[in-house]
Design a protein around this motif. Structure first.
Motif, PDB file in Angstrom:
ATOM      1  N   ALA A 123       0.837  -1.203   0.000  1.00  0.00           N
ATOM      2  CA  ALA A 123       0.000   0.000   0.000  1.00  0.00           C
ATOM      3  C   ALA A 123       0.868   1.249   0.000  1.00  0.00           C
ATOM      4  O   ALA A 123       1.862   1.321   0.728  1.00  0.00           O
ATOM      5  CB  ALA A 123      -0.899   0.010   1.231  1.00  0.00           C
ATOM      6  N   SER A 124       0.471   2.212  -0.815  1.00  0.00           N
ATOM      7  CA  SER A 124       1.212   3.468  -0.879  1.00  0.00           C
ATOM      8  C   SER A 124       0.441   4.528  -0.120  1.00  0.00           C
ATOM      9  O   SER A 124      -0.305   5.313  -0.711  1.00  0.00           O
ATOM     10  CB  SER A 124       1.413   3.895  -2.329  1.00  0.00           C
ATOM     11  OG  SER A 124       0.153   4.070  -2.954  1.00  0.00           O
ATOM     12  N   THR A 125       0.603   4.528   1.170  1.00  0.00           N
ATOM     13  CA  THR A 125      -0.048   5.512   2.026  1.00  0.00           C
ATOM     14  C   THR A 125       0.698   5.594   3.346  1.00  0.00           C
ATOM     15  O   THR A 125       1.256   4.602   3.799  1.00  0.00           O
ATOM     16  CB  THR A 125      -1.515   5.150   2.288  1.00  0.00           C
ATOM     17  OG1 THR A 125      -2.077   6.108   3.208  1.00  0.00           O
ATOM     18  CG2 THR A 125      -1.659   3.763   2.880  1.00  0.00           C
ATOM     19  N   ARG A 126       0.659   6.783   3.946  1.00  0.00           N
ATOM     20  CA  ARG A 126       1.287   6.940   5.258  1.00  0.00           C
ATOM     21  C   ARG A 126       0.333   6.558   6.383  1.00  0.00           C
ATOM     22  O   ARG A 126       0.733   6.559   7.548  1.00  0.00           O
ATOM     23  CB  ARG A 126       1.743   8.389   5.438  1.00  0.00           C
ATOM     24  CG  ARG A 126       2.835   8.805   4.479  1.00  0.00           C
ATOM     25  CD  ARG A 126       3.285  10.233   4.706  1.00  0.00           C
ATOM     26  NE  ARG A 126       4.356  10.620   3.796  1.00  0.00           N
ATOM     27  CZ  ARG A 126       4.930  11.829   3.794  1.00  0.00           C
ATOM     28  NH1 ARG A 126       4.535  12.747   4.659  1.00  0.00           N
ATOM     29  NH2 ARG A 126       5.891  12.109   2.944  1.00  0.00           N
ATOM     30  N   THR A 127      -0.912   6.272   5.999  1.00  0.00           N
ATOM     31  CA  THR A 127      -1.925   5.955   7.012  1.00  0.00           C
ATOM     32  C   THR A 127      -2.409   4.520   6.881  1.00  0.00           C
ATOM     33  O   THR A 127      -3.571   4.221   7.138  1.00  0.00           O
ATOM     34  CB  THR A 127      -3.109   6.922   6.903  1.00  0.00           C
ATOM     35  OG1 THR A 127      -3.676   6.821   5.582  1.00  0.00           O
ATOM     36  CG2 THR A 127      -2.676   8.350   7.156  1.00  0.00           C
ATOM     37  N   PHE A 128      -1.515   3.631   6.479  1.00  0.00           N
ATOM     38  CA  PHE A 128      -1.891   2.239   6.254  1.00  0.00           C
ATOM     39  C   PHE A 128      -2.530   1.625   7.492  1.00  0.00           C
ATOM     40  O   PHE A 128      -3.481   0.857   7.396  1.00  0.00           O
ATOM     41  CB  PHE A 128      -0.651   1.438   5.848  1.00  0.00           C
ATOM     42  CG  PHE A 128      -0.923  -0.026   5.622  1.00  0.00           C
ATOM     43  CD1 PHE A 128      -0.410  -0.995   6.482  1.00  0.00           C
ATOM     44  CD2 PHE A 128      -1.671  -0.439   4.523  1.00  0.00           C
ATOM     45  CE1 PHE A 128      -0.649  -2.341   6.263  1.00  0.00           C
ATOM     46  CE2 PHE A 128      -1.920  -1.789   4.298  1.00  0.00           C
ATOM     47  CZ  PHE A 128      -1.400  -2.735   5.170  1.00  0.00           C
ATOM     48  N   SER A 129      -2.015   1.973   8.657  1.00  0.00           N
ATOM     49  CA  SER A 129      -2.512   1.366   9.891  1.00  0.00           C
ATOM     50  C   SER A 129      -3.940   1.797  10.223  1.00  0.00           C
ATOM     51  O   SER A 129      -4.545   1.251  11.147  1.00  0.00           O
ATOM     52  CB  SER A 129      -1.588   1.694  11.061  1.00  0.00           C
ATOM     53  OG  SER A 129      -1.514   3.094  11.241  1.00  0.00           O
TER      54      SER A 129
END
Length: 124
Positions: free
Chosen positions: A24-30
């Protein structure tokens, strides 16, 4: 939305194992619950497995319970699907998806971000 890229599909024989990965390309994956879905030719897309934001909750379709395991590594922005004892009926395109619903879900409509899919073919 988050961009998702699946990998790890292929052609295997019945009884073999495969591990699918979804980056996943996101900083908010969690903050995303993640799911794996599959679609066989002529059939509707169905939920296979899902995992909550922390990994503390999981869901499996009855057809894969005891054979598939979903996991995630939030440090690597990656979710996995370990598939063991594969059967010909597992043949499908497998999709990774992410949900920002405020509750743990495995329902397809709750997932707004989708990968392009990876083909899994199990020969008998």
């Amino acid at each position: 939305q988050v961009q998702l890229v699946e990998s790890g599909g292929g052609l295997v024989q019945a009884g073999d194992s495969l591990r699918l990965s979804c980056a996943a390309s996101t900083r908010t994956f969690s903050s995303y619950a993640m799911g794996w879905f599959r679609q066989a030719p002529g059939k509707e897309r169905e939920s296979v497995a899902a995992i909550s934001w922390s990994g503390g909750s999981t869901y499996y379709a009855d057809s894969v319970k005891g054979r598939f395991t979903i996991s995630r590594d939030n440090a690597k922005n990656t979710v996995y699907l370990q598939m063991n004892s594969l059967k010909p009926e597992d043949t499908a395109v497998y999709y990774c998806a992410g949900s920002t619903a405020p509750y743990f879900t495995s329902r397809l409509p709750d997932f707004g971000s989708w990968g392009q899919g990876t083909q899994v073919t199990v020969s008998s």
